[in-house]
Design an enzyme around this catalytic site. Structure first.
Site, PDB file in Angstrom:
ATOM      1  N   SER A  13       0.505 -45.634 -40.954  1.00  0.00           N
ATOM      2  CA  SER A  13       1.561 -44.910 -41.397  1.00  0.00           C
ATOM      3  C   SER A  13       1.483 -44.353 -42.603  1.00  0.00           C
ATOM      4  O   SER A  13       1.332 -45.270 -43.565  1.00  0.00           O
ATOM      5  CB  SER A  13       2.932 -45.384 -40.978  1.00  0.00           C
ATOM      6  N   HIS A  38      -0.445 -41.961 -38.441  1.00  0.00           N
ATOM      7  CA  HIS A  38       1.005 -41.920 -37.962  1.00  0.00           C
ATOM      8  C   HIS A  38       1.702 -41.020 -39.120  1.00  0.00           C
ATOM      9  O   HIS A  38       1.522 -41.668 -40.105  1.00  0.00           O
ATOM     10  CB  HIS A  38       1.454 -43.302 -37.617  1.00  0.00           C
ATOM     11  N   ASP A  40       5.554 -39.670 -40.458  1.00  0.00           N
ATOM     12  CA  ASP A  40       6.778 -39.919 -40.326  1.00  0.00           C
ATOM     13  C   ASP A  40       7.499 -38.811 -40.909  1.00  0.00           C
ATOM     14  O   ASP A  40       7.421 -38.452 -42.238  1.00  0.00           O
ATOM     15  CB  ASP A  40       7.470 -41.446 -41.137  1.00  0.00           C
ATOM     16  N   MET A  42      11.033 -37.196 -41.586  1.00  0.00           N
ATOM     17  CA  MET A  42      12.825 -37.773 -41.951  1.00  0.00           C
ATOM     18  C   MET A  42      13.361 -36.536 -42.423  1.00  0.00           C
ATOM     19  O   MET A  42      12.900 -35.796 -43.267  1.00  0.00           O
ATOM     20  CB  MET A  42      12.749 -38.886 -42.591  1.00  0.00           C
ATOM     21  N   HIS A  71       5.798 -38.742 -35.576  1.00  0.00           N
ATOM     22  CA  HIS A  71       7.182 -39.394 -35.298  1.00  0.00           C
ATOM     23  C   HIS A  71       8.149 -38.646 -36.052  1.00  0.00           C
ATOM     24  O   HIS A  71       8.498 -38.697 -37.273  1.00  0.00           O
ATOM     25  CB  HIS A  71       7.113 -40.939 -35.776  1.00  0.00           C
ATOM     26  N   MET A  73      11.919 -38.082 -36.808  1.00  0.00           N
ATOM     27  CA  MET A  73      13.222 -38.854 -37.152  1.00  0.00           C
ATOM     28  C   MET A  73      14.169 -37.807 -37.403  1.00  0.00           C
ATOM     29  O   MET A  73      14.904 -37.652 -38.906  1.00  0.00           O
ATOM     30  CB  MET A  73      13.054 -40.231 -38.159  1.00  0.00           C
ATOM     31  N   MET A 142      11.226 -48.845 -32.066  1.00  0.00           N
ATOM     32  CA  MET A 142      11.258 -49.265 -33.512  1.00  0.00           C
ATOM     33  C   MET A 142      11.450 -50.914 -33.784  1.00  0.00           C
ATOM     34  O   MET A 142      12.389 -51.356 -33.080  1.00  0.00           O
ATOM     35  CB  MET A 142      12.462 -48.520 -34.081  1.00  0.00           C
ATOM     36  N   ASP A 175       6.588 -49.956 -34.252  1.00  0.00           N
ATOM     37  CA  ASP A 175       6.628 -49.340 -35.553  1.00  0.00           C
ATOM     38  C   ASP A 175       7.527 -49.946 -36.424  1.00  0.00           C
ATOM     39  O   ASP A 175       8.769 -50.322 -36.148  1.00  0.00           O
ATOM     40  CB  ASP A 175       7.017 -47.936 -35.387  1.00  0.00           C
TER      41      ASP A 175
HETATM   42  C1  DX5 Z   1       9.829 -46.213 -40.581  1.00  0.00           C
HETATM   43  C2  DX5 Z   1       8.607 -45.500 -40.157  1.00  0.00           C
HETATM   44  C3  DX5 Z   1       7.506 -46.472 -40.128  1.00  0.00           C
HETATM   45  C4  DX5 Z   1       7.090 -46.935 -41.496  1.00  0.00           C
HETATM   46  C5  DX5 Z   1       6.577 -48.191 -41.276  1.00  0.00           C
HETATM   47  O1  DX5 Z   1      10.927 -45.426 -40.266  1.00  0.00           O
HETATM   48  O2  DX5 Z   1       8.802 -44.930 -38.919  1.00  0.00           O
HETATM   49  O3  DX5 Z   1       6.537 -45.578 -39.431  1.00  0.00           O
HETATM   50  O4  DX5 Z   1       6.243 -46.011 -42.236  1.00  0.00           O
HETATM   51  O5  DX5 Z   1       6.313 -48.818 -42.520  1.00  0.00           O
HETATM   52  P1  DX5 Z   1       5.736 -50.493 -42.705  1.00  0.00           P
HETATM   53  O6  DX5 Z   1       4.527 -50.858 -41.631  1.00  0.00           O
HETATM   54  O7  DX5 Z   1       5.680 -50.424 -44.040  1.00  0.00           O
HETATM   55  O8  DX5 Z   1       7.056 -51.203 -41.932  1.00  0.00           O
HETATM   56 ZN    ZN Z   2       6.928 -43.996 -37.714  1.00  0.00          ZN
END
Ligand code: DX5
Ligand code: ZN
Length: 218
Positions: A13, A38, A40, A42, A71, A73, A142, A175
């Site tokens: 990620s 990956h 993220d 947001m 992903h 969010m 999650m 994740d």
């Molecule tokens: C959190 C994200 C993850 C995050 C994971 O909301 O969806 O993908 O980057 O990070 P680590 O591996 O550091 O928990």
């Molecule tokens: Zn993620």
């Protein structure tokens, strides 16, 4: 046996990468042998944090040939699916809690030529995603509250992976808080995709950590 026989996939990620050198960070994990990147996304509404959108993904697309696992969010992701697909997303995962019409959102992802995934927050039970399992190629469980990297893995979430495994033939992704130990535990419950941010990007030797992760899940 809940254990999946599919190939295990390691998905760094980039949330924990150095964004001032994003292309280099991505080619480093690519050359280190990871399987997916990956990303993220947001929106500051569905989760309290803000990250990046399609313009950045367009540049990431140029930095690697690996599948981009996006992903989302964000609230009502259906509004932005074309933009993410055009930017180069191969897999698009949305949250079951974020859409009024989850089925229409998943069908649209497939119609655009991407692989649809569905994610659930820690407080959401597996029964909420069950009606949509026939529409998706991936379920992302999650294992922390979404929004930030570097949080601690919630071991109670392993039960969800175990419950989903016999009901779903697609990929199960985990994740949040994934490291050598938690990845191994999730693999034993049947997870296929291991998303790891801080566990990979905080290490100077990305090749070594990716190899260790691969060994711990196989
Ligand atoms: C959190 C994200 C993850 C995050 C994971 O909301 O969806 O993908 O980057 O990070 P680590 O591996 O550091 O928990
Ligand atoms: Zn993620």
């Amino acid at each position: 046996m809940p254990v999946s026989t599919k190939q295990k996939l390691i998905a760094p990620s980039i949330l924990s990468a150095d964004f001032s050198r994003l292309a280099e960070e991505i080619s480093e994990v690519d050359q280190a042998g990871c399987d997916w990147i990956h990303i993220d996304v947001m929106d500051g509404h569905f989760v309290p944090n803000l990250t990046l959108g399609p313009p950045v993904i367009q540049w990431i697309r140029k930095a690697t040939r690996l599948p981009l696992d996006v992903h989302l969010m964000i609230e009502e992701p259906i509004r932005h699916l074309e933009a993410f697909r055009e930017a180069g997303a191969d897999w698009i995962t949305v949250h079951v809690e974020a859409s009024k019409d989850v089925s229409a959102t998943l069908k649209k992802i497939r119609h655009l030529g991407a692989k649809p995934g569905l994610s659930l927050r820690p407080k959401t039970s597996v029964s909420i995603v069950e009606p949509y399992l026939g529409l998706v190629d991936l379920v992302l469980v999650m294992t922390v509250e979404p929004g930030f990297g570097g949080q601690e893995f919630m071991p109670e979430m392993l039960e969800k992976v175990g419950a989903l495994r016999p009901r779903f033939s697609g990929l199960i992704s985990v994740d949040g808080g994934i490291n050598l130990e938690t990845a191994q535990n999730a693999a034993q419950k049947g997870a296929d995709v291991f998303v790891a941010g801080s566990a990979i990007f905080k290490e100077a030797n990305r090749k070594e950590v990716i190899q260790k992760l691969r060994r711990s899940v196989s």
